[in-house]
Enzyme design. Sequence first.
Site, PDB file in Angstrom:
ATOM      1  N   GLY A 137       0.833  -1.196   0.000  1.00 37.84           N
ATOM      2  CA  GLY A 137       0.000   0.000   0.000  1.00 37.84           C
ATOM      3  C   GLY A 137       0.860   1.235   0.000  1.00 37.84           C
ATOM      4  O   GLY A 137       2.066   1.173   0.252  1.00 37.84           O
ATOM      5  N   GLY A 159       4.518   7.628   3.175  1.00 38.74           N
ATOM      6  CA  GLY A 159       5.405   6.548   2.772  1.00 38.74           C
ATOM      7  C   GLY A 159       4.660   5.376   2.189  1.00 38.74           C
ATOM      8  O   GLY A 159       3.527   5.498   1.739  1.00 38.74           O
ATOM      9  N   ASP A 208      -9.138   8.502  14.410  1.00 40.28           N
ATOM     10  CA  ASP A 208      -9.325   8.254  12.972  1.00 40.28           C
ATOM     11  C   ASP A 208      -9.888   6.865  12.714  1.00 40.28           C
ATOM     12  O   ASP A 208      -9.446   6.164  11.802  1.00 40.28           O
ATOM     13  CB  ASP A 208      -8.011   8.445  12.215  1.00 40.28           C
ATOM     14  CG  ASP A 208      -8.229   8.539  10.706  1.00 40.28           C
ATOM     15  OD1 ASP A 208      -9.300   9.053  10.303  1.00 40.28           O
ATOM     16  OD2 ASP A 208      -7.356   8.102   9.943  1.00 40.28           O
ATOM     17  N   GLU A 227       9.282  26.136  -1.131  1.00 44.04           N
ATOM     18  CA  GLU A 227       9.043  26.787  -2.420  1.00 44.04           C
ATOM     19  C   GLU A 227       7.551  26.887  -2.715  1.00 44.04           C
ATOM     20  O   GLU A 227       7.072  27.901  -3.233  1.00 44.04           O
ATOM     21  CB  GLU A 227       9.763  26.027  -3.531  1.00 44.04           C
ATOM     22  CG  GLU A 227      11.279  26.191  -3.500  1.00 44.04           C
ATOM     23  CD  GLU A 227      11.980  25.310  -4.511  1.00 44.04           C
ATOM     24  OE1 GLU A 227      13.078  25.688  -4.950  1.00 44.04           O
ATOM     25  OE2 GLU A 227      11.437  24.240  -4.854  1.00 44.04           O
ATOM     26  N   ASP A 270       4.550  10.219  -5.949  1.00 42.29           N
ATOM     27  CA  ASP A 270       5.607   9.215  -5.783  1.00 42.29           C
ATOM     28  C   ASP A 270       6.284   9.281  -4.422  1.00 42.29           C
ATOM     29  O   ASP A 270       7.287   8.613  -4.182  1.00 42.29           O
ATOM     30  CB  ASP A 270       6.655   9.333  -6.891  1.00 42.29           C
ATOM     31  CG  ASP A 270       7.384  10.679  -6.871  1.00 42.29           C
ATOM     32  OD1 ASP A 270       7.119  11.495  -5.959  1.00 42.29           O
ATOM     33  OD2 ASP A 270       8.217  10.904  -7.773  1.00 42.29           O
ATOM     34  N   ASP A 325     -25.003   5.336 -14.023  1.00 45.52           N
ATOM     35  CA  ASP A 325     -26.019   5.141 -15.057  1.00 45.52           C
ATOM     36  C   ASP A 325     -27.388   5.606 -14.562  1.00 45.52           C
ATOM     37  O   ASP A 325     -28.135   4.853 -13.934  1.00 45.52           O
ATOM     38  CB  ASP A 325     -26.053   3.661 -15.445  1.00 45.52           C
ATOM     39  CG  ASP A 325     -27.122   3.349 -16.474  1.00 45.52           C
ATOM     40  OD1 ASP A 325     -27.562   2.181 -16.528  1.00 45.52           O
ATOM     41  OD2 ASP A 325     -27.530   4.264 -17.211  1.00 45.52           O
ATOM     42  N   ASP A 382     -30.123   6.531 -16.311  1.00 42.55           N
ATOM     43  CA  ASP A 382     -31.319   6.079 -17.025  1.00 42.55           C
ATOM     44  C   ASP A 382     -31.440   4.557 -17.060  1.00 42.55           C
ATOM     45  O   ASP A 382     -32.287   4.007 -17.760  1.00 42.55           O
ATOM     46  CB  ASP A 382     -31.345   6.644 -18.448  1.00 42.55           C
ATOM     47  CG  ASP A 382     -30.140   6.217 -19.269  1.00 42.55           C
ATOM     48  OD1 ASP A 382     -30.004   6.713 -20.398  1.00 42.55           O
ATOM     49  OD2 ASP A 382     -29.332   5.398 -18.781  1.00 42.55           O
ATOM     50  N   ASP A 408     -29.791   2.071 -18.401  1.00 41.15           N
ATOM     51  CA  ASP A 408     -29.678   1.299 -19.641  1.00 41.15           C
ATOM     52  C   ASP A 408     -28.425   0.432 -19.665  1.00 41.15           C
ATOM     53  O   ASP A 408     -28.089  -0.158 -20.689  1.00 41.15           O
ATOM     54  CB  ASP A 408     -29.713   2.222 -20.861  1.00 41.15           C
ATOM     55  CG  ASP A 408     -28.508   3.146 -20.929  1.00 41.15           C
ATOM     56  OD1 ASP A 408     -28.355   3.847 -21.941  1.00 41.15           O
ATOM     57  OD2 ASP A 408     -27.724   3.171 -19.951  1.00 41.15           O
TER      58      ASP A 408
END
EC number: 2.7.11.1
Length: 544
Positions: free
Chosen positions: A92, A97, A209, A410, A437, A505, A507, A509
């Site tokens: 994961g 990290g 949490d 920055e 990343d 979806d 409608d 279909d």
Amino acid sequence: MGNSCRGSFKDKIYEGNHSRPEENSKSTTTTVSSVHSPTTDQDFSKQNTNPALVIPVKEPIMRRNVDNQSYYVLGHKTPNIRDLYTLSRKLGQGQFGTTYLCTDIATGVDYACKSISKRKLISKEDVEDVRREIQIMHHLAGHKNIVTIKGAYEDPLYVHIVMELCAGGELFDRIIHRGHYSERKAAELTKIIVGVVEACHSLGVMHRDLKPENFLLVNKDDDFSLKAIDFGLSVFFKPGQIFKDVVGSPYYVAPEVLLKHYGPEADVWTAGVILYILLSGVPPFWAETQQGIFDAVLKGYIDFDTDPWPVISDSAKDLIRKMLCSSPSERLTAHEVLRHPWICENGVAPDRALDPAVLSRLKQFSAMNKLKKMALKVIAESLSEEEIAGLRAMFEAMDTDNSGAITFDELKAGLRRYGSTLKDTEIRDLMEAADVDNSGTIDYSEFIAATIHLNKLEREEHLVSAFQYFDKDGSGYITIDELQQSCIEHGMTDVFLEDIIKEVDQDNDGRIDYEEFVAMMQKGNAGVGRRTMKNSLNISMRDV
């Protein structure tokens, strides 16, 4: 699926310093506006007389070109983890990290290793958070439903936390795979979850949490192997101690947390939200936007009228009401929840199977954001150089040392120049969200992918382009086969395709047309509990 490295910012709300109780404020401060809240039945005015929250300014400890080997996050030198364990595949990834499968070289036993990038730890509070997480995991060690820590190690680039491997997957995934479950099974799961809360509180720990994603199974065939993971927002507390930093995840956050005056009672509220979802498949407080969710939480209305609630036992509803009581002082404690007739041994929770629609809702609840995330990536990749020229200029203006990557400092300075009034914690949240990343910086491609939330997503030509990407045969509809092909191309193999179609979806279909696709993309991103560039960055991009 194994232990996941949950992002500390992706799935959280941040309003101020998340590790500081009210009485620990430092003298150097900055003022932040309070969370908007409507009038509620519970009067918290005596506890919230100040119109603004005062939080400490974080003191940075990490800078570019600083030798990270010169200090220890853990405060001491540790053995080299690679002398003791072999790290292999990724399990994961989060904002701080990545979690890997690791094997004890001496015994051959598999564990999970959560590797936290030290470059991500940009302030003293960040370092303290990591230390405290490890301390709390050690402090809670021995409870059968709390993940066991094996050890913590540090090298020049990472802090590694080796812990028990939970290879059975997430709680919700198990429920969905089962195909049906009863109130009795929901009561058994709730007993485990609240048992963890009681254990934490008895040891002076507030989790802060709790959510289904933070409960994993050691063994996929054993529901009682459920383990609580991720104590990254947990804190030690003393009786009567008041906290006022807003943390958690939108669907699960207690009203007193939003009102910045809370204690361990907030964990019981969160467990009550989980119970409501276990029985109905949807959260009790729902809206299209994060602010809408907060307003619903503060209002406190609980729907027991729509399906499947008419066939749910009165005892279950009684427990939920008492766990989701807006007044913390009147809410049940974790110990009292465990003594409730619906939950206790040989209790009254019926063994009648719940409506299959509940399972369907659970699957839809987890599927929507995966498609949206994939679509956003497609849009980012489809932008021409002309379209992103302004964003490139903004990136280059922020990248003051021309390194090709933006650091936290920055980003902070650049946003100030563009007129942003965001707090440091919010800027850090944005950076963590954009840094895909986990390098500790935002490179050019990450910056573009993040900032398209600002000024590109609503541009129809880009929505058309994204739709055409999924509509492989150009029929004007996205079919389940085309969706499957796209998921494979993006490495997304754990998506419930039928439920994506069903949710989008309108409608009925069996396909997704362009209007339905646009409606999905423009719908509030209610399933993501973090701030994003789109809803947080207070700057105008019209001239960029």
